[in-house]
Design a protein around this motif. Structure first.
Motif, PDB file in Angstrom:
ATOM      1  N   GLU A  26       6.739 -10.079  -6.906  1.00 29.71           N
ATOM      2  CA  GLU A  26       6.448  -8.801  -5.877  1.00 29.71           C
ATOM      3  C   GLU A  26       6.221  -9.386  -4.599  1.00 29.71           C
ATOM      4  O   GLU A  26       6.299  -8.720  -3.591  1.00 29.71           O
ATOM      5  CB  GLU A  26       5.051  -8.282  -6.498  1.00 29.71           C
ATOM      6  CG  GLU A  26       5.197  -7.429  -7.519  1.00 29.71           C
ATOM      7  CD  GLU A  26       3.969  -6.913  -8.269  1.00 29.71           C
ATOM      8  OE1 GLU A  26       4.101  -6.345  -9.406  1.00 29.71           O
ATOM      9  OE2 GLU A  26       2.998  -7.434  -7.908  1.00 29.71           O
ATOM     10  N   HIS A  27       6.014 -10.837  -4.399  1.00 29.94           N
ATOM     11  CA  HIS A  27       5.988 -11.241  -3.185  1.00 29.94           C
ATOM     12  C   HIS A  27       7.290 -12.185  -2.576  1.00 29.94           C
ATOM     13  O   HIS A  27       7.222 -13.007  -1.868  1.00 29.94           O
ATOM     14  CB  HIS A  27       4.647 -12.054  -2.979  1.00 29.94           C
ATOM     15  CG  HIS A  27       3.340 -11.547  -2.980  1.00 29.94           C
ATOM     16  ND1 HIS A  27       3.025 -10.429  -2.154  1.00 29.94           N
ATOM     17  CD2 HIS A  27       2.471 -11.081  -4.027  1.00 29.94           C
ATOM     18  CE1 HIS A  27       1.944  -9.903  -2.277  1.00 29.94           C
ATOM     19  NE2 HIS A  27       1.558 -10.325  -3.766  1.00 29.94           N
ATOM     20  N   SER A  80       4.829  -3.057 -12.399  1.00 33.55           N
ATOM     21  CA  SER A  80       5.208  -3.396 -11.472  1.00 33.55           C
ATOM     22  C   SER A  80       6.258  -2.623 -10.876  1.00 33.55           C
ATOM     23  O   SER A  80       7.382  -2.172 -11.693  1.00 33.55           O
ATOM     24  CB  SER A  80       5.690  -4.819 -11.737  1.00 33.55           C
ATOM     25  OG  SER A  80       6.384  -5.378 -10.379  1.00 33.55           O
ATOM     26  N   THR A 206      11.599  -0.410  -2.313  1.00 27.33           N
ATOM     27  CA  THR A 206      11.811  -0.985  -3.834  1.00 27.33           C
ATOM     28  C   THR A 206      13.304  -0.776  -4.603  1.00 27.33           C
ATOM     29  O   THR A 206      13.601  -1.853  -5.193  1.00 27.33           O
ATOM     30  CB  THR A 206      10.753  -0.439  -4.936  1.00 27.33           C
ATOM     31  OG1 THR A 206       9.476  -0.770  -4.364  1.00 27.33           O
ATOM     32  CG2 THR A 206      11.002  -0.889  -6.273  1.00 27.33           C
ATOM     33  N   SER A 255       2.889   2.131 -12.429  1.00 28.78           N
ATOM     34  CA  SER A 255       2.736   1.519 -11.151  1.00 28.78           C
ATOM     35  C   SER A 255       1.390   1.884 -10.658  1.00 28.78           C
ATOM     36  O   SER A 255       0.511   1.009 -10.271  1.00 28.78           O
ATOM     37  CB  SER A 255       3.434   1.864 -10.071  1.00 28.78           C
ATOM     38  OG  SER A 255       4.878   1.118 -10.342  1.00 28.78           O
ATOM     39  N   CYS A 259      -2.312  -0.201 -10.113  1.00 29.30           N
ATOM     40  CA  CYS A 259      -3.281  -0.078  -8.746  1.00 29.30           C
ATOM     41  C   CYS A 259      -4.666   0.265  -9.077  1.00 29.30           C
ATOM     42  O   CYS A 259      -5.694  -0.287  -8.613  1.00 29.30           O
ATOM     43  CB  CYS A 259      -2.487   1.157  -7.836  1.00 29.30           C
ATOM     44  SG  CYS A 259      -1.128   0.753  -7.005  1.00 29.30           S
ATOM     45  N   ILE A 350      -0.106  -5.225  -4.612  1.00 23.89           N
ATOM     46  CA  ILE A 350       0.920  -4.082  -4.657  1.00 23.89           C
ATOM     47  C   ILE A 350       0.268  -2.763  -4.189  1.00 23.89           C
ATOM     48  O   ILE A 350       1.181  -1.840  -4.298  1.00 23.89           O
ATOM     49  CB  ILE A 350       1.563  -4.045  -5.997  1.00 23.89           C
ATOM     50  CG1 ILE A 350       0.588  -3.498  -6.973  1.00 23.89           C
ATOM     51  CG2 ILE A 350       2.294  -5.274  -6.174  1.00 23.89           C
ATOM     52  CD1 ILE A 350       1.359  -2.908  -8.035  1.00 23.89           C
ATOM     53  N   ARG A 353       1.973  -1.090  -1.147  1.00 22.99           N
ATOM     54  CA  ARG A 353       3.337  -0.506  -1.360  1.00 22.99           C
ATOM     55  C   ARG A 353       3.511   0.540  -2.384  1.00 22.99           C
ATOM     56  O   ARG A 353       4.380   1.340  -2.226  1.00 22.99           O
ATOM     57  CB  ARG A 353       4.244  -1.998  -2.208  1.00 22.99           C
ATOM     58  CG  ARG A 353       5.621  -1.779  -2.125  1.00 22.99           C
ATOM     59  CD  ARG A 353       6.227  -2.934  -3.040  1.00 22.99           C
ATOM     60  NE  ARG A 353       5.853  -4.180  -2.354  1.00 22.99           N
ATOM     61  CZ  ARG A 353       6.164  -5.221  -2.940  1.00 22.99           C
ATOM     62  NH1 ARG A 353       6.638  -5.359  -4.152  1.00 22.99           N
ATOM     63  NH2 ARG A 353       6.010  -6.109  -2.186  1.00 22.99           N
TER      64      ARG A 353
END
Length: 389
Positions: A26-27, A80, A206, A255, A259, A350, A353
């Motif tokens: 993710e990074h 993710s 994404t 996702s 979160c 995340i 995002r």
């Protein structure tokens, strides 16, 4: 092994893979303004193949998990934002595979579907058109892209907009209008007659290849690459439409669930004004509302999936699910940002995002207002029918 036992077992494997193998990406600096690079996609998909999890909702014999089973697996893939890309459960490929599996000929499946199922190729669905051209958006009947016969071939001309994944795709499904009505064509990509004018900078980042404005000039397609018959394109679009809407809901539920996990951990560790954030009623109530909205979204997805599994096209039901789930997930993602304060609007997790992605989801596959308008027309029709009975 029962169907749901199978799906739950598969989902558990997917969840472990996404959390352990994909979340660290993710990074990754290869995740740019228009999605992950092709090199990054290949690397993640190689990991999925090694784990025997490539395209997990399509089984080894070519059969497809039913929609309720698919919901369990795709939710796990979405833990993710990169999970669906790695596992090949992402739009537009997932919807395009479903459509080809339902209406493609054996030749179409061998040539166009198999590379998608294997994860070796990506695809694009060319339907939406630029607003400045007065073309099709939420109203597909406004389609300006035309196709005409030329011997055994078809010639297509027009422009398309917000075409997800056009850059880098190898398989295209192009919608155009003939004298008979809407048509669908399968094309190999890249093709010099399909030119990307620009890749848009959008709120989400994404999906590989981003979202493009595309010009189609003198595209020649053999007649045997038409999906079905001339004029039947909208009927085939309906086959794809409801499952594709619902699979969006499935993935993004995963996702936003993550979160909520991140926001919960933050609230249970961060102190302010002499106690943990979670012990402040304002924060605790937001977490409680998250739990309610997430469960409501899960149940709405399961209900609509059951309708589709019963053989219905589920047009109205998928509209209801898309509105309810996208709005519930937007509320939840927004509360996660709020709970985390400055950290919530940063790229350190995340959460920021996903918030952006979910905001786009309220528009993609039909804005909330269009679905409500469609449902209101249905309410009126049913009322008038009842009055006349």
């Amino acid at each position: 092994m029962t169907d749901f036992t199978r799906a739950n077992f598969l989902a558990a494997r997917v969840e472990r893979f996404v959390r352990d193998e994909i979340a660290p990406y993710e990074h990754d600096p290869r995740l740019g303004r228009h999605g992950p690079s092709d090199d990054m996609v290949r690397e993640m998909r190689d990991r999925a193949r090694q784990a025997d999890l490539m395209t997990p909702h399509i089984l080894a014999d070519g059969s497809h998990l039913n929609q309720r089973e698919t919901a369990i697996v795709l939710r796990a893939s979405g833990l993710s934002p990169l999970g669906p890309i790695a596992l090949n459960t992402m739009a537009p490929d997932e919807g395009n595979m479903y459509l080809l599996g339902k209406v493609g000929s054996p030749e179409h499946k061998a040539r166009f579907l198999q590379p998608l199922v294997s994860g070796e190729a990506r695809s694009a669905f060319f339907m939406t058109e630029p607003a400045e051209d007065g073309g099709a958006g939420s109203d597909p009947s406004m389609m300006k892209t035309i196709c005409r016969r030329d011997g055994d071939n078809w010639v297509i001309e027009g422009r398309k907009a917000f075409i997800t994944g056009a850059e880098g795709a190898r398989v295209g499904i192009v919608m155009a209008k003939s004298e008979d009505g809407a048509c669908m064509f399968l094309v190999d990509l890249p093709n010099p007659a399909i030119r990307i004018e620009r890749v848009l900078d959008t709120i989400d980042n994404t999906m590989p290849g981003g979202h493009s404005i595309v010009r189609i000039e003198n595209l020649i397609v053999p007649g045997d690459q038409m999906l079905g018959a001339s004029g039947q394109g909208f009927q085939y679009a309906q086959v794809r439409l409801s499952p594709a809407r619902l699979s969006h809901c499935m993935r993004w539920l995963g996702s936003v669930t993550r979160c909520h996990e991140i926001a919960t951990a933050y609230a249970c560790r961060r102190e302010a004004f002499g106690k943990l954030l979670v012990d402040h009623e304002g924060v605790g109530f937001m977490l409680a509302e998250n739990v309610i909205d997430l469960k409501a979204a899960e149940l709405m997805i399961d209900w609509c999936a059951g309708v589709l599994d019963g053989g219905s096209l589920g047009v109205a039901e998928s509209s209801m699910a898309k509105v309810a789930v996208s709005e519930a997930l937007m509320r939840t993602a927004d509360r996660c940002v709020q709970i985390m304060g400055g950290t919530g609007v940063s790229g350190d997790t995340i959460v920021e995002r996903v918030f952006r992605e979910i905001r786009a989801f309220r528009i993609y596959d039909g804005p909330t207002e269009v679905h409500k308008w469609s449902l209101a027309k249905k309410v009126k029709r049913e009322f008038l029918h009842d009055q006349q009975s």
